[in-house]
Enzyme design. Sequence first.
Site, PDB file in Angstrom:
ATOM      1  N   ASP A 174     -91.813   4.042  16.940  1.00 29.82           N
ATOM      2  CA  ASP A 174     -92.702   3.835  17.650  1.00 29.82           C
ATOM      3  C   ASP A 174     -93.050   4.724  19.023  1.00 29.82           C
ATOM      4  O   ASP A 174     -92.323   5.237  19.531  1.00 29.82           O
ATOM      5  CB  ASP A 174     -93.103   2.256  17.887  1.00 29.82           C
ATOM      6  CG  ASP A 174     -91.494   1.599  18.341  1.00 29.82           C
ATOM      7  OD1 ASP A 174     -90.765   2.383  18.895  1.00 29.82           O
ATOM      8  OD2 ASP A 174     -91.295   0.637  18.223  1.00 29.82           O
ATOM      9  N   ASN A 188     -89.225 -12.144  19.629  1.00 28.15           N
ATOM     10  CA  ASN A 188     -90.035 -13.026  18.607  1.00 28.15           C
ATOM     11  C   ASN A 188     -89.869 -12.399  17.090  1.00 28.15           C
ATOM     12  O   ASN A 188     -90.543 -12.612  16.255  1.00 28.15           O
ATOM     13  CB  ASN A 188     -91.722 -12.714  19.180  1.00 28.15           C
ATOM     14  CG  ASN A 188     -92.020 -11.217  18.939  1.00 28.15           C
ATOM     15  OD1 ASN A 188     -91.232 -10.226  18.673  1.00 28.15           O
ATOM     16  ND2 ASN A 188     -93.282 -10.904  19.430  1.00 28.15           N
ATOM     17  N   HIS A 223     -89.881  -9.272  16.059  1.00 28.29           N
ATOM     18  CA  HIS A 223     -90.402  -7.928  15.707  1.00 28.29           C
ATOM     19  C   HIS A 223     -89.464  -6.918  15.504  1.00 28.29           C
ATOM     20  O   HIS A 223     -88.322  -6.998  16.079  1.00 28.29           O
ATOM     21  CB  HIS A 223     -91.552  -7.458  16.851  1.00 28.29           C
ATOM     22  CG  HIS A 223     -90.959  -6.994  18.007  1.00 28.29           C
ATOM     23  ND1 HIS A 223     -91.562  -7.335  19.393  1.00 28.29           N
ATOM     24  CD2 HIS A 223     -90.001  -6.028  18.189  1.00 28.29           C
ATOM     25  CE1 HIS A 223     -90.881  -6.678  20.240  1.00 28.29           C
ATOM     26  NE2 HIS A 223     -90.301  -6.035  19.880  1.00 28.29           N
ATOM     27  N   GLU A 239     -95.272  -6.815  15.100  1.00 29.61           N
ATOM     28  CA  GLU A 239     -95.291  -8.225  15.624  1.00 29.61           C
ATOM     29  C   GLU A 239     -95.518  -9.122  14.466  1.00 29.61           C
ATOM     30  O   GLU A 239     -95.721  -8.904  13.587  1.00 29.61           O
ATOM     31  CB  GLU A 239     -96.371  -8.270  16.621  1.00 29.61           C
ATOM     32  CG  GLU A 239     -96.467  -7.352  17.823  1.00 29.61           C
ATOM     33  CD  GLU A 239     -95.451  -7.517  18.788  1.00 29.61           C
ATOM     34  OE1 GLU A 239     -94.571  -8.460  18.871  1.00 29.61           O
ATOM     35  OE2 GLU A 239     -95.543  -7.036  19.824  1.00 29.61           O
TER      36      GLU A 239
HETATM   37  C1  F6R Z   1     -88.328   0.043  20.258  1.00 29.88           C
HETATM   38  C2  F6R Z   1     -88.598  -0.848  19.191  1.00 29.88           C
HETATM   39  C3  F6R Z   1     -88.551  -2.350  19.461  1.00 29.88           C
HETATM   40  C4  F6R Z   1     -87.189  -2.625  20.239  1.00 29.88           C
HETATM   41  C5  F6R Z   1     -87.057  -4.222  20.542  1.00 29.88           C
HETATM   42  C6  F6R Z   1     -86.193  -4.571  21.169  1.00 29.88           C
HETATM   43  O1  F6R Z   1     -88.559   1.482  19.631  1.00 29.88           O
HETATM   44  O2  F6R Z   1     -88.726  -0.481  17.939  1.00 29.88           O
HETATM   45  O3  F6R Z   1     -88.741  -3.181  18.316  1.00 29.88           O
HETATM   46  O4  F6R Z   1     -86.061  -2.272  19.398  1.00 29.88           O
HETATM   47  O5  F6R Z   1     -88.306  -4.450  21.350  1.00 29.88           O
HETATM   48  O6  F6R Z   1     -85.710  -4.117  22.460  1.00 29.88           O
HETATM   49  P1  F6R Z   1     -84.643  -4.152  23.408  1.00 29.88           P
HETATM   50  O7  F6R Z   1     -83.512  -3.312  22.688  1.00 29.88           O
HETATM   51  O8  F6R Z   1     -85.106  -3.378  24.733  1.00 29.88           O
HETATM   52  O9  F6R Z   1     -84.400  -5.637  23.568  1.00 29.88           O
END
Ligand code: F6R
Length: 238
Positions: free
Chosen positions: A67, A132, A134, A139
């Site tokens: 992303d 959450n 995701h 989401e």
């Molecule tokens: C980032 C992504 C998100 C993160 C998730 C966890 O490329 O795809 O899904 O993996 O928000 O973020 P952290 O690792 O910072 O807790």
Amino acid sequence: MRVIICKNKEEIADKAYKIFKQQLNEKPNSVLGLATGSSPIGLYEKLIEGYENNEVDFSEVVTFNLDEYVGIAKEHPESYYSFMHKNLFDKVNIKESNIHMPSGDSEVDCIKYEEMLSNNLIDLQVLGIGRNGHIGFNEPGTSFESETHIVDLKASTIEDNARFFDNNIELVPKKAISMGIASIMKSKKIVLIAMGENKADAIAELIKGDVSEKCPATILQKHQDVTIIIDEKAAEKC
Ligand code: F6R
């Protein structure tokens, strides 16, 4: 689904690195799916160390990131393009032309990225997980059939990301372009990394919850090769 519970960040990084090292040694031109955020940083540090010690080579590796924010330039210090260059790409011998990051904000941009993904099936994908549930920026409520698409970020995700934008919610981008859940599920192997108690609910749901679009990560129960690598705090509610 294999679940590996580790004592600390270091052990998580070691276990994830072993899987990546084996992949790169067995197939030097592997297609890797990469994530940003705090969860994979230890893995990226190990990959850099492994490259410096001649254990892994990136000269033929192709990467696709999950992303990217919409609305900030790729040169912005908090873009995922900058994150990946700072934390991995600039420190290994990957070819710039083999690096793929989703970008843009239109349907055409999404279709183009999805086409590139279809022509380069991901051998090994690393994922983090949002509190959450995701994965990528998919989401809760995102269709399991989704491919690369433009996303309106949820308030909880914007709040979580404010720490990277001077703790100022106003500065956090409100949209992103993300691989979809169907795109992620096409990866041959998946490693999901999570640490800390704020991930415990999402991890419990992922491992033993009903498979539901309410918690996007639960779809991973249906994938044939997933390894979940977590610390004891993230495993607390399992
Ligand atoms: C980032 C992504 C998100 C993160 C998730 C966890 O490329 O795809 O899904 O993996 O928000 O973020 P952290 O690792 O910072 O807790």
